[in-house]
Design a protein around this motif. Structure first.
Motif, PDB file in Angstrom:
ATOM      1  N   ASP A 151      32.596  33.937  17.940  1.00 21.66           N
ATOM      2  CA  ASP A 151      32.269  32.656  18.556  1.00 21.66           C
ATOM      3  C   ASP A 151      33.233  32.240  19.662  1.00 21.66           C
ATOM      4  O   ASP A 151      33.253  31.085  20.083  1.00 21.66           O
ATOM      5  N   ARG A 152      34.029  33.224  20.177  1.00 25.61           N
ATOM      6  CA  ARG A 152      34.964  32.898  21.249  1.00 25.61           C
ATOM      7  C   ARG A 152      34.927  33.974  22.327  1.00 25.61           C
ATOM      8  O   ARG A 152      34.984  35.172  22.024  1.00 25.61           O
TER       9      ARG A 152
ATOM     10  N   GLY B   2      28.657  44.861  21.392  1.00 27.01           N
ATOM     11  CA  GLY B   2      27.857  43.646  21.273  1.00 27.01           C
ATOM     12  C   GLY B   2      28.198  42.565  22.286  1.00 27.01           C
ATOM     13  O   GLY B   2      27.620  41.473  22.253  1.00 27.01           O
ATOM     14  N   ARG B   3      29.118  42.871  23.191  1.00 29.75           N
ATOM     15  CA  ARG B   3      29.561  41.885  24.186  1.00 29.75           C
ATOM     16  C   ARG B   3      29.089  42.274  25.583  1.00 29.75           C
ATOM     17  O   ARG B   3      28.809  43.439  25.859  1.00 29.75           O
ATOM     18  N   CYS B   4      29.044  41.285  26.458  1.00 26.06           N
ATOM     19  CA  CYS B   4      28.723  41.516  27.871  1.00 26.06           C
ATOM     20  C   CYS B   4      30.009  41.407  28.677  1.00 26.06           C
ATOM     21  O   CYS B   4      30.668  40.353  28.658  1.00 26.06           O
ATOM     22  N   SER B   5      30.358  42.460  29.377  1.00 32.30           N
ATOM     23  CA  SER B   5      31.612  42.490  30.124  1.00 32.30           C
ATOM     24  C   SER B   5      31.401  42.196  31.604  1.00 32.30           C
ATOM     25  O   SER B   5      30.388  42.586  32.190  1.00 32.30           O
ATOM     26  N   PHE B   6      32.410  41.543  32.196  1.00 38.46           N
ATOM     27  CA  PHE B   6      32.391  41.174  33.610  1.00 38.46           C
ATOM     28  C   PHE B   6      33.780  41.394  34.193  1.00 38.46           C
ATOM     29  O   PHE B   6      34.774  41.457  33.463  1.00 38.46           O
TER      30      PHE B   6
ATOM     31  N   PRO C  31      30.250  32.585  24.437  1.00 39.73           N
ATOM     32  CA  PRO C  31      31.145  33.329  23.531  1.00 39.73           C
ATOM     33  C   PRO C  31      30.851  34.819  23.446  1.00 39.73           C
ATOM     34  O   PRO C  31      31.693  35.581  22.960  1.00 39.73           O
ATOM     35  N   ALA C  32      29.695  35.251  23.929  1.00 41.05           N
ATOM     36  CA  ALA C  32      29.367  36.682  23.907  1.00 41.05           C
ATOM     37  C   ALA C  32      29.959  37.430  25.085  1.00 41.05           C
ATOM     38  O   ALA C  32      29.839  38.650  25.165  1.00 41.05           O
ATOM     39  N   HIS C  33      30.618  36.708  26.000  1.00 36.41           N
ATOM     40  CA  HIS C  33      31.112  37.329  27.224  1.00 36.41           C
ATOM     41  C   HIS C  33      32.591  37.677  27.139  1.00 36.41           C
ATOM     42  O   HIS C  33      33.375  36.991  26.471  1.00 36.41           O
ATOM     43  N   VAL C  34      32.959  38.732  27.851  1.00 36.79           N
ATOM     44  CA  VAL C  34      34.364  39.084  28.040  1.00 36.79           C
ATOM     45  C   VAL C  34      34.610  39.318  29.516  1.00 36.79           C
ATOM     46  O   VAL C  34      33.719  39.743  30.254  1.00 36.79           O
ATOM     47  N   LEU C  35      35.818  39.022  29.934  1.00 39.55           N
ATOM     48  CA  LEU C  35      36.233  39.166  31.333  1.00 39.55           C
ATOM     49  C   LEU C  35      37.435  40.091  31.374  1.00 39.55           C
ATOM     50  O   LEU C  35      38.402  39.898  30.625  1.00 39.55           O
ATOM     51  N   TRP C  36      37.369  41.120  32.229  1.00 43.93           N
ATOM     52  CA  TRP C  36      38.465  42.077  32.379  1.00 43.93           C
ATOM     53  C   TRP C  36      39.170  41.818  33.706  1.00 43.93           C
ATOM     54  O   TRP C  36      38.526  41.765  34.752  1.00 43.93           O
TER      55      TRP C  36
ATOM     56  N   ALA D 178      38.538  30.152  24.922  1.00 43.39           N
ATOM     57  CA  ALA D 178      38.737  31.596  25.103  1.00 43.39           C
ATOM     58  C   ALA D 178      39.985  32.109  24.398  1.00 43.39           C
ATOM     59  O   ALA D 178      40.901  31.349  24.052  1.00 43.39           O
ATOM     60  N   LEU D 179      40.003  33.422  24.216  1.00 44.12           N
ATOM     61  CA  LEU D 179      41.182  34.140  23.761  1.00 44.12           C
ATOM     62  C   LEU D 179      41.617  35.092  24.867  1.00 44.12           C
ATOM     63  O   LEU D 179      40.784  35.618  25.607  1.00 44.12           O
TER      64      LEU D 179
END
Length: 258
Positions: free
Chosen positions: A48-49, A76-80, A124-129, A159-160
Motif C-alpha cells: 500500500d505504499r 506486480g509493480r509498475c516502474s518508471f 501505491p502500485a508504482h515505483v520510481l527509479w 512513499a518509501l
C-alpha cells in the motif's frame, strides 16, 4: 485526476514493458557473467505504499539494470524513471515503458521531476527509479546526492525510499559481474537529504566489500550470463581438458565461491 503533459502513467504499455524486459535480459546475459543481488536481497515492501529506488550512477548500464531488477523482483509493480529529454526524443518508444523526459541541471527540469514524480507516487502500485547522483561516478567514490530526491519525497509522504548500490566489477572471467545491493527502506517523513546520502553510502560500502571478496555465495543470482574467457586462452583450456580426459568447464569461478 489529470496527469502532467507527457504523462508516463498514461503512455505506459504493459505489452511494450514485457517486450523490453526480454530485450534487456538478453543484453545483460550477453554482456555479463551474471546479474546478482546481494543477500538478503530486496527489503520487505508493503503493497500500500509507492517506492522510490535511488542509486549511485557508475555506468550507462544502470537503466538496463533497473529494468532487469524490476522484472525479476517487482513483477506486480509498475516502474518508471526519468531520462534526459533530448535523448528521449531520439528513442521515443521508451515513453511506452514508463520513461519520461527532464532537462537535467535546470530549474524547469527539477520542477518537472517533482511534478511527474509526485504524480507517479500517488499510486501505491508504482515505483520510481532514480540515478540520484545525477552524473556518472566511480562506485568507490563518496556518494553525493542531488537534493531533488529529498524534495520529491517531502511531497510524497506515503512513499518509501530504498537505496540501491550498483557495481560492475571484473572477477575471474572475461565478462564482468553486474552486482546490486539494497538497503533498508526509509519512510518519506524521515528522508532528509543527509539520511538518504548516508544510507546509499552505507549500502555502497557493503556492496564494495562483497565485490572485493568475489564470492558468488554472498549473492542471489537472478540472471545467468556467459562464462569463460574465450579466445586463445579458452581454446587452450578446452584442449588441455580433452588431453587430460576431463570435461571442459569454461568458468573460472565456481558458483560455490571456492
Amino acid at each position: 485526476m489529470t496527469g502532467p503533459a507527457g504523462d508516463p502513467v498514461a503512455l505506459r504499455s504493459p505489452a511494450m514493458v514485457r517486450f523490453f524486459d526480454g530485450v534487456m535480459q538478453r543484453q545483460m546475459r550477453r554482456a555479463f557473467r551474471a546479474v546478482r543481488v546481494a543477500e538478503p536481497g530486496l527489503p520487505a515492501l508493503p503493497d500500500d505504499r509507492p517506492v522510490v529506488f535511488f542509486s549511485n550512477h557508475p555506468s550507462w548500464w544502470d537503466p538496463a539494470f533497473y529494468i532487469v531488477l524490476s522484472a525479476a523482483l517487482l513483477p506486480g509493480r509498475c516502474s518508471f524513471g526519468p531520462m534526459e529529454a533530448r535523448a528521449l526524443e531520439r528513442y521515443r518508444f521508451m515513453r511506452r515503458i514508463g520513461i519520461f523526459g527532464i532537462e537535467p541541471g535546470t530549474t524547469s527540469g527539477a520542477a518537472r521531476l517533482l511534478r511527474v514524480g509526485g504524480h507517479i507516487l500517488s499510486d501505491p502500485a508504482h515505483v520510481l527509479w532514480l540515478t540520484a547522483q545525477g552524473h556518472f561516478a566511480d562506485p568507490r567514490t563518496p556518494v553525493e546526492l542531488q537534493r531533488g530526491l529529498s524534495r520529491l519525497l517531502s511531497r510524497a509522504p506515503q512513499a518509501l525510499a530504498v537505496p540501491v548500490a550498483l557495481e560492475y566489477p571484473f572477477w575471474s572471467e572475461k565478462r564482468p559481474e553486474a552486482l546490486a545491493a539494497f538497503g533498508d527502506a526509509i519512510p518519506a517523513a524521515e528522508a532528509t537529504h543527509e539520511r538518504l546520502e548516508q544510507a546509499l553510502q552505507d549500502t555502497a560500502n557493503a556492496l564494495a566489500a562483497r565485490a572485493k571478496a568475489r564470492s558468488p555465495a554472498a549473492f542471489d543470482t537472478i540472471l545467468g550470463g556467459r562464462v569463460g574467457v574465450g579466445g586463445i586462452y579458452g581454446g587452450w583450456s578446452r584442449l588441455r581438458a580433452r588431453i587430460r580426459g576431463r570435461s571442459y568447464r569454461p568458468e573460472h569461478l565456481p558458483e560455490s565461491g571456492e
